[in-house]
Design a protein around this motif. Structure first.
Motif, PDB file in Angstrom:
ATOM      1  N   VAL A  11       0.941  -1.345  -0.082  1.00  0.00           N
ATOM      2  CA  VAL A  11      -0.049  -0.162  -0.051  1.00  0.00           C
ATOM      3  C   VAL A  11       1.067   1.310   0.089  1.00  0.00           C
ATOM      4  CG1 VAL A  11      -1.689   1.255   1.318  1.00  0.00           C
ATOM      5  CG2 VAL A  11      -2.022  -1.306   1.165  1.00  0.00           C
ATOM      6  N   LYS A  12       0.653   2.231  -0.825  1.00  0.00           N
ATOM      7  CA  LYS A  12       1.435   3.565  -1.104  1.00  0.00           C
ATOM      8  C   LYS A  12       0.838   4.335   0.265  1.00  0.00           C
ATOM      9  CE  LYS A  12       2.583   7.232  -3.973  1.00  0.00           C
ATOM     10  NZ  LYS A  12       2.431   7.793  -5.405  1.00  0.00           N
ATOM     11  N   ILE A  13       1.715   4.712   0.931  1.00  0.00           N
ATOM     12  CA  ILE A  13       1.260   5.774   2.108  1.00  0.00           C
ATOM     13  C   ILE A  13       2.037   7.182   1.905  1.00  0.00           C
ATOM     14  CG2 ILE A  13       1.239   5.985   4.472  1.00  0.00           C
ATOM     15  CD1 ILE A  13       1.007   3.211   5.169  1.00  0.00           C
ATOM     16  N   ARG A  14       1.199   8.293   2.220  1.00  0.00           N
ATOM     17  CA  ARG A  14       1.833   9.534   1.922  1.00  0.00           C
ATOM     18  C   ARG A  14       1.089  10.287   3.158  1.00  0.00           C
ATOM     19  NH1 ARG A  14       0.389  11.952  -3.814  1.00  0.00           N
ATOM     20  NH2 ARG A  14      -1.623  11.220  -3.244  1.00  0.00           N
ATOM     21  N   ILE A  15       2.052  11.084   3.805  1.00  0.00           N
ATOM     22  CA  ILE A  15       1.671  11.654   4.646  1.00  0.00           C
ATOM     23  C   ILE A  15       2.162  13.226   4.943  1.00  0.00           C
ATOM     24  CG2 ILE A  15       1.947  12.051   7.499  1.00  0.00           C
ATOM     25  CD1 ILE A  15       3.117   8.960   7.390  1.00  0.00           C
ATOM     26  N   ILE A  16       1.246  14.128   5.027  1.00  0.00           N
ATOM     27  CA  ILE A  16       1.609  15.680   5.104  1.00  0.00           C
ATOM     28  C   ILE A  16       1.335  16.222   6.125  1.00  0.00           C
ATOM     29  CG2 ILE A  16       0.887  17.843   3.861  1.00  0.00           C
ATOM     30  CD1 ILE A  16      -0.897  15.997   2.064  1.00  0.00           C
ATOM     31  N   VAL A  17       2.446  16.875   7.004  1.00  0.00           N
ATOM     32  CA  VAL A  17       2.525  17.484   8.107  1.00  0.00           C
ATOM     33  C   VAL A  17       3.026  18.911   7.748  1.00  0.00           C
ATOM     34  CG1 VAL A  17       2.648  15.576   9.648  1.00  0.00           C
ATOM     35  CG2 VAL A  17       4.745  16.520   8.546  1.00  0.00           C
ATOM     36  N   PRO A  18       2.837  19.686   8.872  1.00  0.00           N
ATOM     37  CA  PRO A  18       3.486  21.072   8.769  1.00  0.00           C
ATOM     38  C   PRO A  18       5.045  21.074   8.756  1.00  0.00           C
ATOM     39  CG  PRO A  18       2.458  20.849  10.816  1.00  0.00           C
ATOM     40  CD  PRO A  18       2.193  19.729  10.191  1.00  0.00           C
ATOM     41  N   LYS A  19       5.885  22.019   8.206  1.00  0.00           N
ATOM     42  CA  LYS A  19       7.105  22.343   8.489  1.00  0.00           C
ATOM     43  C   LYS A  19       7.495  23.144   9.760  1.00  0.00           C
ATOM     44  CE  LYS A  19      11.660  22.732   7.389  1.00  0.00           C
ATOM     45  NZ  LYS A  19      12.613  21.652   7.265  1.00  0.00           N
ATOM     46  N   LYS A  20       6.350  24.207   9.749  1.00  0.00           N
ATOM     47  CA  LYS A  20       6.236  25.044  10.931  1.00  0.00           C
ATOM     48  C   LYS A  20       5.694  24.191  12.068  1.00  0.00           C
ATOM     49  CE  LYS A  20       6.117  29.211   8.525  1.00  0.00           C
ATOM     50  NZ  LYS A  20       5.095  30.596   8.301  1.00  0.00           N
ATOM     51  N   ALA A  21       6.016  24.701  13.388  1.00  0.00           N
ATOM     52  CA  ALA A  21       5.213  24.200  14.574  1.00  0.00           C
ATOM     53  C   ALA A  21       4.752  25.088  15.406  1.00  0.00           C
ATOM     54  CB  ALA A  21       6.406  23.217  15.422  1.00  0.00           C
ATOM     55  N   LYS A  31      -7.432  16.193  -5.430  1.00  0.00           N
ATOM     56  CA  LYS A  31      -7.073  17.056  -6.077  1.00  0.00           C
ATOM     57  C   LYS A  31      -6.301  18.502  -5.197  1.00  0.00           C
ATOM     58  CE  LYS A  31      -9.307  16.765 -10.351  1.00  0.00           C
ATOM     59  NZ  LYS A  31     -10.551  17.366 -11.123  1.00  0.00           N
ATOM     60  N   VAL A  32      -7.169  18.678  -4.152  1.00  0.00           N
ATOM     61  CA  VAL A  32      -6.602  19.540  -3.005  1.00  0.00           C
ATOM     62  C   VAL A  32      -5.360  19.108  -2.518  1.00  0.00           C
ATOM     63  CG1 VAL A  32      -7.502  20.395  -0.724  1.00  0.00           C
ATOM     64  CG2 VAL A  32      -9.108  20.328  -2.521  1.00  0.00           C
ATOM     65  N   VAL A  33      -5.274  17.676  -2.198  1.00  0.00           N
ATOM     66  CA  VAL A  33      -4.362  17.130  -1.368  1.00  0.00           C
ATOM     67  C   VAL A  33      -3.225  17.156  -2.130  1.00  0.00           C
ATOM     68  CG1 VAL A  33      -3.352  14.742  -0.388  1.00  0.00           C
ATOM     69  CG2 VAL A  33      -5.638  15.822   0.130  1.00  0.00           C
ATOM     70  N   GLU A  34      -3.183  16.979  -3.411  1.00  0.00           N
ATOM     71  CA  GLU A  34      -1.988  17.091  -4.513  1.00  0.00           C
ATOM     72  C   GLU A  34      -1.508  18.433  -4.569  1.00  0.00           C
ATOM     73  OE1 GLU A  34      -0.672  14.659  -5.934  1.00  0.00           O
ATOM     74  OE2 GLU A  34      -2.030  12.890  -5.741  1.00  0.00           O
ATOM     75  N   LYS A  35      -2.454  19.364  -4.460  1.00  0.00           N
ATOM     76  CA  LYS A  35      -1.726  20.796  -4.378  1.00  0.00           C
ATOM     77  C   LYS A  35      -1.017  20.823  -3.249  1.00  0.00           C
ATOM     78  CE  LYS A  35      -1.524  25.306  -5.414  1.00  0.00           C
ATOM     79  NZ  LYS A  35      -0.997  25.653  -4.101  1.00  0.00           N
ATOM     80  N   ASP A  36      -1.295  20.463  -2.020  1.00  0.00           N
ATOM     81  CA  ASP A  36      -0.595  20.631  -0.674  1.00  0.00           C
ATOM     82  C   ASP A  36       0.687  19.904  -0.680  1.00  0.00           C
ATOM     83  OD1 ASP A  36      -2.818  22.064   0.032  1.00  0.00           O
ATOM     84  OD2 ASP A  36      -3.661  20.505   1.463  1.00  0.00           O
ATOM     85  N   ILE A  37       0.555  18.818  -1.478  1.00  0.00           N
ATOM     86  CA  ILE A  37       1.891  17.909  -1.618  1.00  0.00           C
ATOM     87  C   ILE A  37       2.907  18.972  -2.355  1.00  0.00           C
ATOM     88  CG2 ILE A  37       2.862  16.015  -2.705  1.00  0.00           C
ATOM     89  CD1 ILE A  37       0.503  14.367  -1.663  1.00  0.00           C
ATOM     90  N   LEU A  38       2.360  19.514  -3.540  1.00  0.00           N
ATOM     91  CA  LEU A  38       3.186  20.416  -4.510  1.00  0.00           C
ATOM     92  C   LEU A  38       3.847  21.485  -3.510  1.00  0.00           C
ATOM     93  CD1 LEU A  38       1.180  20.569  -7.706  1.00  0.00           C
ATOM     94  CD2 LEU A  38       3.338  19.177  -7.270  1.00  0.00           C
ATOM     95  N   ASP A  39       3.199  21.890  -2.563  1.00  0.00           N
ATOM     96  CA  ASP A  39       3.393  23.080  -1.760  1.00  0.00           C
ATOM     97  C   ASP A  39       4.284  22.479  -0.563  1.00  0.00           C
ATOM     98  OD1 ASP A  39       2.258  25.014  -3.199  1.00  0.00           O
ATOM     99  OD2 ASP A  39       0.549  25.016  -2.065  1.00  0.00           O
ATOM    100  N   SER A  40       4.972  21.368  -0.864  1.00  0.00           N
ATOM    101  CA  SER A  40       5.582  20.747   0.387  1.00  0.00           C
ATOM    102  C   SER A  40       6.932  20.080   0.171  1.00  0.00           C
ATOM    103  CB  SER A  40       4.703  19.310   0.957  1.00  0.00           C
ATOM    104  OG  SER A  40       3.337  19.878   1.495  1.00  0.00           O
ATOM    105  N   HIS A  41       7.828  19.813   1.088  1.00  0.00           N
ATOM    106  CA  HIS A  41       9.076  19.303   1.040  1.00  0.00           C
ATOM    107  C   HIS A  41       8.876  17.961   1.255  1.00  0.00           C
ATOM    108  CE1 HIS A  41      13.305  18.389   1.532  1.00  0.00           C
ATOM    109  NE2 HIS A  41      12.938  18.034   2.812  1.00  0.00           N
TER     110      HIS A  41
END
Length: 401
Positions: free
Chosen positions: A277-287, A363-373
């Motif tokens: 299973v492909k797992i992707r996790i998005i978290v903030p860089k800032k805390a 699509k929203v999540v993909e945009k957030d990933i593009l704005d991520s490292h």
């Protein structure tokens, strides 16, 4: 000098021991007395909102147009001009004879202007505070918060999601802006469920109880999107998350400001990765809180080594709470992917089964990933000494993060 040091050390040990016993016994007592509401799958219209200014444009307009009742629950209402304007609108509606009930978390909203709360009450509105300090287990009661954000206007339109009330949520904070979050505006059958859940929380918190009558369920049963609300109170969320992970055949996407999974959930994620299973996790860089960022590093090392992708959001502060499994089910709500939400807080999530909504959410999540490292294992293994110390400290208090 040594005597005083010994006395201080003994006092610290006693306080820590007391807190541990208080927490465990308080949690056990709460679990013993807990009751839950199970809501069926409903149909309705759900509109995703991803910007605070858009959310409050809708919400404030609905409040201004309210004809009978305004029921609002927030974890946090701040002491700033935006929050004051929000409270002044509620005062205005109360003066018009509209039934206004405002439920706030006792600790999360401790800075809410008391003068405006008094003014709201004097105008005929009702205000209550959820999850006050309670004895005989005060430490446990301080840890368990009502983290829900629910608004219901006239029994016809409802809101639920991650936003609170304050200037940072409308991108007016110099440190955390822009604020990235997901909130839902809902019409249809499930507005009744949110109204019911609000009333339950209100009656737990206020002496002026409210009867759950038909006048609060006046919305039409319109819409075709299948969805279901799932309230939790320090129980059941872990089991539900595990079921979602176990059901995954192809992909899991997790978005959360804080990633501190339980041992059982971590094991389920590991199993999912091992079965492909492909797992992707998005978290903030800032805390926005001490230790929570570093608390996630231990889990990220394990998951990345097994093939998970972890992304740190760069375009402001990421506060969204979402799980998407196999493009078949999407969970959005108030619960973070951490032990505080899993084991302590009052939360409420919406499970959405509508194909078109899930596709738009992807699509929203993909945009957030593009704005991520994308975080690498090398980065995690070469953190600074101060970061390593924070990570160690976070392990000691993981159950409170």
């Amino acid at each position: 000098m040594m005597i005083w040091v010994s006395i201080l050390a003994l006092l610290i040990i006693v306080v820590v021991a007391y807190c541990i016993v208080d927490f465990k016994m308080g949690k056990r007592r709460f679990h013993h007395n807990s009751s839950f509401r199970d809501y069926s799958k409903r149909k309705g219209d759900i509109h995703l909102i991803t910007h605070g200014k858009d959310l409050f444009s809708f919400l404030l307009t609905d409040i201004k147009n309210a004809q009978s009742s305004i029921h609002i629950l927030f974890y946090i209402v701040k002491d700033d001009q935006f929050s004051k304007n929000f409270l002044k609108l509620l005062i205005q509606k109360a003066k018009q004879g509209i039934e206004v009930r405002l439920l706030l978390d006792w600790l999360g909203s401790h800075n809410t202007p008391k003068s405006l709360i008094t003014e709201l009450r004097n105008a005929g509105g009702q205000v209550a505070y959820s999850n006050r300090l309670k004895f005989p287990y005060p430490f446990f009661s301080l840890q368990q918060r009502n983290h829900r954000k629910i608004s219901i206007i006239d029994g016809k339109v409802a809101y639920v999601g991650g936003y609170n009330v304050g200037k940072e949520y409308i991108d007016e904070d110099s440190v955390l802006s822009p604020w990235r979050d997901y909130h839902l505006r809902i019409f249809g059958e499930s507005v009744h469920d949110l109204q019911n859940e609000f009333c339950v929380n209100w009656n737990q918190s206020s002496k002026n109880t409210v009867s759950i009558s038909e006048k609060y369920f006046s919305g039409p049963a319109t819409g075709n999107m299948d969805h279901q609300f799932f309230p939790t109170e320090g129980l059941r969320l872990e089991h539900t998350i595990c079921e979602l992970i176990e059901s995954a055949k192809e992909s899991i996407c997790i978005g959360t400001p804080y990633f501190v999974p339980s041992k059982i959930i971590l094991a389920k994620l590991n199993d999912a990765l091992k079965r492909g299973v492909k797992i992707r996790i998005i978290v903030p860089k800032k805390a926005d809180h001490i230790l929570v960022k570093e608390a996630s590093f231990f889990y990220f090392r394990i998951l990345i080594e097994l093939g998970a992708e972890v992304y740190q959001y760069l375009n402001g502060f990421y506060h969204a709470k979402i799980i998407i499994v196999d493009e078949e089910v999407c969970q959005i709500g108030t619960a973070n992917f951490d032990r505080r939400s899993i084991y302590l807080n009052l939360e409420i999530n919406c499970y959405i089964y509508d194909h078109d909504f899930i596709q738009s959410m992807i699509k929203v999540v993909e945009k957030d990933i593009l704005d991520s490292h994308r975080l690498s294992l090398e980065e995690l293994n070469n953190t600074k000494y101060a970061t390593k110390l924070k990570e160690l400290g976070a392990k000691l208090v993981a159950d409170l993060l």
